[in-house]
Design a protein around this motif. Structure first.
Motif, PDB file in Angstrom:
ATOM      1  N   SER A 154       9.765   2.606  10.532  1.00 49.12           N
ATOM      2  CA  SER A 154      10.977   2.960   9.757  1.00 49.12           C
ATOM      3  C   SER A 154      10.940   2.045   8.411  1.00 49.12           C
ATOM      4  O   SER A 154      11.362   2.604   7.480  1.00 49.12           O
ATOM      5  N   ALA A 155      10.565   0.755   8.858  1.00 46.70           N
ATOM      6  CA  ALA A 155      10.549  -0.018   7.419  1.00 46.70           C
ATOM      7  C   ALA A 155       9.660   0.413   6.638  1.00 46.70           C
ATOM      8  O   ALA A 155      10.037   0.468   5.103  1.00 46.70           O
ATOM      9  N   LEU A 156       8.362   0.776   6.668  1.00 47.71           N
ATOM     10  CA  LEU A 156       7.346   1.219   5.753  1.00 47.71           C
ATOM     11  C   LEU A 156       7.848   2.736   5.219  1.00 47.71           C
ATOM     12  O   LEU A 156       7.503   3.000   3.901  1.00 47.71           O
ATOM     13  N   ALA A 157       8.198   3.525   5.950  1.00 44.25           N
ATOM     14  CA  ALA A 157       8.852   4.749   5.418  1.00 44.25           C
ATOM     15  C   ALA A 157      10.057   4.764   4.342  1.00 44.25           C
ATOM     16  O   ALA A 157      10.109   5.272   3.400  1.00 44.25           O
ATOM     17  N   LYS A 158      10.926   3.853   4.823  1.00 43.29           N
ATOM     18  CA  LYS A 158      11.742   3.425   3.967  1.00 43.29           C
ATOM     19  C   LYS A 158      11.487   2.870   2.419  1.00 43.29           C
ATOM     20  O   LYS A 158      11.786   3.395   1.441  1.00 43.29           O
ATOM     21  N   ALA A 159      10.374   1.997   2.816  1.00 43.06           N
ATOM     22  CA  ALA A 159       9.637   1.228   1.509  1.00 43.06           C
ATOM     23  C   ALA A 159       8.973   2.341   0.535  1.00 43.06           C
ATOM     24  O   ALA A 159       8.932   2.454  -0.498  1.00 43.06           O
TER      25      ALA A 159
ATOM     26  N   GLN B 212       0.891  -1.310   0.090  1.00 42.22           N
ATOM     27  CA  GLN B 212       0.026  -0.115   0.031  1.00 42.22           C
ATOM     28  C   GLN B 212       0.831   1.449  -0.019  1.00 42.22           C
ATOM     29  O   GLN B 212       0.481   2.089  -0.605  1.00 42.22           O
ATOM     30  N   VAL B 213       1.994   1.117   0.681  1.00 38.81           N
ATOM     31  CA  VAL B 213       2.837   2.280   0.893  1.00 38.81           C
ATOM     32  C   VAL B 213       3.700   2.644  -0.417  1.00 38.81           C
ATOM     33  O   VAL B 213       4.371   3.717  -0.568  1.00 38.81           O
ATOM     34  N   THR B 214       3.711   1.674  -1.304  1.00 39.49           N
ATOM     35  CA  THR B 214       4.641   1.790  -2.625  1.00 39.49           C
ATOM     36  C   THR B 214       3.569   1.865  -3.814  1.00 39.49           C
ATOM     37  O   THR B 214       3.930   1.913  -5.060  1.00 39.49           O
ATOM     38  N   SER B 215       2.354   2.021  -3.516  1.00 40.58           N
ATOM     39  CA  SER B 215       1.443   2.164  -4.634  1.00 40.58           C
ATOM     40  C   SER B 215       1.459   3.360  -5.466  1.00 40.58           C
ATOM     41  O   SER B 215       2.256   4.292  -4.946  1.00 40.58           O
ATOM     42  N   ARG B 216       0.970   3.406  -6.686  1.00 38.88           N
ATOM     43  CA  ARG B 216       1.139   4.651  -7.540  1.00 38.88           C
ATOM     44  C   ARG B 216       0.791   5.698  -6.863  1.00 38.88           C
ATOM     45  O   ARG B 216       1.042   6.832  -6.767  1.00 38.88           O
ATOM     46  N   THR B 217      -0.490   5.587  -6.029  1.00 40.56           N
ATOM     47  CA  THR B 217      -1.161   7.000  -5.594  1.00 40.56           C
ATOM     48  C   THR B 217      -0.508   7.403  -4.379  1.00 40.56           C
ATOM     49  O   THR B 217      -0.375   8.500  -4.245  1.00 40.56           O
ATOM     50  N   PHE B 218       0.004   6.382  -3.437  1.00 40.65           N
ATOM     51  CA  PHE B 218       0.678   6.810  -2.266  1.00 40.65           C
ATOM     52  C   PHE B 218       2.064   7.423  -2.906  1.00 40.65           C
ATOM     53  O   PHE B 218       2.346   8.462  -1.975  1.00 40.65           O
ATOM     54  N   MET B 219       2.852   7.045  -3.897  1.00 42.46           N
ATOM     55  CA  MET B 219       4.026   7.717  -4.061  1.00 42.46           C
ATOM     56  C   MET B 219       3.748   8.691  -4.933  1.00 42.46           C
ATOM     57  O   MET B 219       4.660   9.544  -5.064  1.00 42.46           O
ATOM     58  N   SER B 220       2.586   9.224  -5.110  1.00 42.84           N
ATOM     59  CA  SER B 220       2.352  10.527  -5.863  1.00 42.84           C
ATOM     60  C   SER B 220       2.322  11.610  -4.832  1.00 42.84           C
ATOM     61  O   SER B 220       2.198  12.745  -5.305  1.00 42.84           O
ATOM     62  N   MET B 221       2.352  11.266  -3.791  1.00 47.04           N
ATOM     63  CA  MET B 221       2.242  12.274  -2.468  1.00 47.04           C
ATOM     64  C   MET B 221       3.561  12.730  -2.562  1.00 47.04           C
ATOM     65  O   MET B 221       4.459  12.394  -2.955  1.00 47.04           O
ATOM     66  N   SER B 222       3.456  14.185  -1.761  1.00 42.51           N
ATOM     67  CA  SER B 222       4.697  14.853  -1.483  1.00 42.51           C
ATOM     68  C   SER B 222       5.335  13.922  -0.197  1.00 42.51           C
ATOM     69  O   SER B 222       4.695  12.969   0.413  1.00 42.51           O
ATOM     70  N   GLU B 223       6.371  14.045  -0.208  1.00 36.94           N
ATOM     71  CA  GLU B 223       7.399  13.425   1.043  1.00 36.94           C
ATOM     72  C   GLU B 223       6.418  13.747   2.367  1.00 36.94           C
ATOM     73  O   GLU B 223       6.585  12.795   3.047  1.00 36.94           O
ATOM     74  N   ARG B 224       6.182  14.756   2.578  1.00 41.16           N
ATOM     75  CA  ARG B 224       5.562  15.272   3.904  1.00 41.16           C
ATOM     76  C   ARG B 224       4.339  14.441   3.971  1.00 41.16           C
ATOM     77  O   ARG B 224       3.890  13.724   5.065  1.00 41.16           O
ATOM     78  N   GLU B 225       3.454  14.314   2.861  1.00 45.10           N
ATOM     79  CA  GLU B 225       2.311  13.714   3.048  1.00 45.10           C
ATOM     80  C   GLU B 225       2.301  12.193   3.103  1.00 45.10           C
ATOM     81  O   GLU B 225       1.801  11.595   3.883  1.00 45.10           O
ATOM     82  N   ARG B 226       3.384  11.813   2.487  1.00 43.89           N
ATOM     83  CA  ARG B 226       3.585  10.268   2.363  1.00 43.89           C
ATOM     84  C   ARG B 226       4.165   9.927   3.901  1.00 43.89           C
ATOM     85  O   ARG B 226       3.581   8.953   4.530  1.00 43.89           O
ATOM     86  N   ALA B 227       5.056  10.602   4.604  1.00 43.21           N
ATOM     87  CA  ALA B 227       5.600  10.440   6.025  1.00 43.21           C
ATOM     88  C   ALA B 227       4.345  10.532   7.034  1.00 43.21           C
ATOM     89  O   ALA B 227       4.569   9.606   7.707  1.00 43.21           O
TER      90      ALA B 227
END
Length: 497
Positions: free
Chosen positions: A149-154, A93-108
């Motif tokens: 930490s693992a999910l954020a790295k991913a 889920q954290v590596t999906s296209r939708t998720f990765m389209s967010m800004s770094e702050r939003e992703r974090a």
């Protein structure tokens, strides 16, 4: 994060030489000590898991953090596949296209939100296992920080771990600045910032997650962060006296962090030594003195010396040697000491050597009946370099005094009061300050005076006044201050006139 208690490892203090040795020449009651079990099975000192990676350094990938976290969570190890699959569902889920389209702050921030929406549901202070977190959603600061930490790295973020005195948390790099993430709270991204939590007909609601006081906070490596799982489990199981598990978690962490150049606060050796020393103390509490010493021997042989281990070795070695001295097995006490002499500091060497020396004296005099032979032996021992201290001289003098007292009492019991007086006077020449010998001298003189008086009375009553006078005069030569004999002499002189 579990606090790892250190310093509860000493079985005795550091008493003076006098208090540590006085047992030998005092009336003592030996402890009822169970026999030593030579079949004692010690905790394994070999790591149950060895981390292998092609990567060098302290940084771990997302999968490496999870696999090592799972390995550290269970002893003995378990099949990791079902736990890894649960993690992979989150990672997908954290590596999906939708998720990765967010800004770094939003992703974090979204990573933290996802963790609580999909997995985390109950905080438990002592729940540090990553396996349990993935299976039923209970967590603490360590397990939650490892997952974040693992999910954020991913998710392509740069994330670091932080450690405080009794807590850990994460920080993510956003626009060149690290932002704290309190992983134990679903709104813990950038604590201290006002956030909207709901909106409706009555308006919007807001909340502020307060910034915690992270006393002593410092950045830690990925290796250190994930190793805190083992650290906590080692401390938990040690509190339960489960030393097989506690040592296992401590030794696997020790190996994992060996050579960790980017971790200045590596406490894995101290924690390992503390567990091992506490187990040694636990064995001593069970009166397994030799087992306790053999355990520390094996720890030092496998993982080398340390100040903490050697400090405890002094006490445990002393207590073990003391036990065999009390059992009148001085030869074995000497053997134990000779094999380990190099591990004792100079102060303890002196104390132990004196203890064994006094124990040998005790064994000898306890098997020798003749007090004259005892005196000869004790006088020779006083000349030994090991008897140089005033305390040991005093203790040997105590045994010499006992020999003199025995000679005096034996003679007195046989009504040989003149012999008893001679023994007492000889004793006072050697020990002029002995109040016990002085007391027996007085008693012997009084008993002698009574025998003289009785002989005098028999002669005087028979009318043999000159013989009676001579008996009294002879008696007064030995006890010139005796009031009874002085009075007898005065009376007989009056009778002769």
């Amino acid at each position: 994060m579990k606090e790892f208690h250190i310093g509860l490892v000493r079985s005795r203090g550091t008493p003076t030489v006098i208090s540590r040795l006085k047992y030998l020449f005092s009336a003592i009651v030996l402890l009822l000590i169970s026999s030593i079990s030579f079949a004692q099975v010690f905790p394994s000192l070999e790591p149950y898991y060895s981390y292998a990676s092609n990567a060098q350094g302290s940084t771990l990938s997302a999968h490496e953090m999870i696999t090592t976290g799972l390995s550290f969570s269970e002893y003995p190890m378990v099949d990791q596949r079902k736990y890894m699959n649960i993690y992979l569902d989150l990672e997908q889920q954290v590596t999906s296209r939708t998720f990765m389209s967010m800004s770094e702050r939003e992703r974090a921030e979204a990573v933290l939100t996802l963790m609580y929406e999909k997995k985390l549901w109950k905080y438990q202070k002592n729940q540090t296992k990553l396996t349990t977190l993935l299976e039923d959603g209970t967590y603490n600061c360590v397990s939650a920080s490892v997952l974040y930490s693992a999910l954020a790295k991913a998710a392509g973020l740069t994330v670091i771990g932080n450690r405080a005195s009794d807590h850990c948390f994460c920080s993510v790099l956003i626009d060149g600045k690290y932002i704290d993430v309190e992983t134990t709270n679903p709104m813990g991204f950038e604590p201290g910032i006002k956030k909207q939590i709901s909106s409706g007909s009555k308006g919007s609601s807001y909340a502020i997650i307060p910034t915690r006081q992270y006393n002593g906070r410092h950045v830690i490596s990925d290796r250190m962060l994930v190793s805190l799982i083992s650290r906590n489990l080692s401390a938990f199981t040690m509190d339960k006296r489960d030393y097989s598990s506690s040592v296992a978690h401590a030794v696997v962490r020790l190996l994992f962090l060996q050579g960790e150049k980017n971790e200045p606060n590596n406490d894995s050796r101290t924690d390992f030594d503390t567990v091992c020393a506490n187990y040694a103390v636990e064995l001593q509490k069970s009166k397994k003195f030799l087992d306790s010493l053999l355990w520390l021997d094996s720890v030092i042989s496998r993982w080398g010396e340390s100040d903490l281990l050697l400090n405890n070795y002094q006490d445990i070695g002393y207590n073990t040697i003391l036990y065999y001295c009390k059992q009148n097995n001085t030869d074995y006490a000497q053997e134990i000491y000779d094999q380990r002499k190099k591990l004792f500091d100079s102060e303890n060497k002196e104390i132990i050597e004196q203890m064994i020396f006094l124990s040998r004296i005790q064994e000898k005099i306890s098997t020798t009946k003749d007090p004259v032979q005892k005196l000869t032996f004790l006088r020779e021992q006083k000349k030994s370099p090991l008897a140089a201290s005033a305390d040991i001289q005093k203790q040997i003098d105590g045994q010499i005094e006992n020999c003199h007292l025995q000679l005096i009492v034996d003679a007195a019991n046989a009504s040989d009061y003149l012999v008893a007086i001679d023994y007492a006077k000889e004793g006072l020449i050697e020990l002029p300050k002995s109040t016990k010998i002085k007391s027996l001298l007085t008693q012997s003189e009084n008993n002698y005076a009574i025998t003289v008086h009785n002989e005098f009375a028999d002669l005087a009553n028979a009318g043999q006044y000159q013989k009676a006078k001579k008996v009294v005069e002879e008696g007064l030569k030995l006890v010139p201050k005796n009031a009874t004999l002085k009075n007898d002499l005065k009376r007989i002189e009056q009778m002769i006139k």
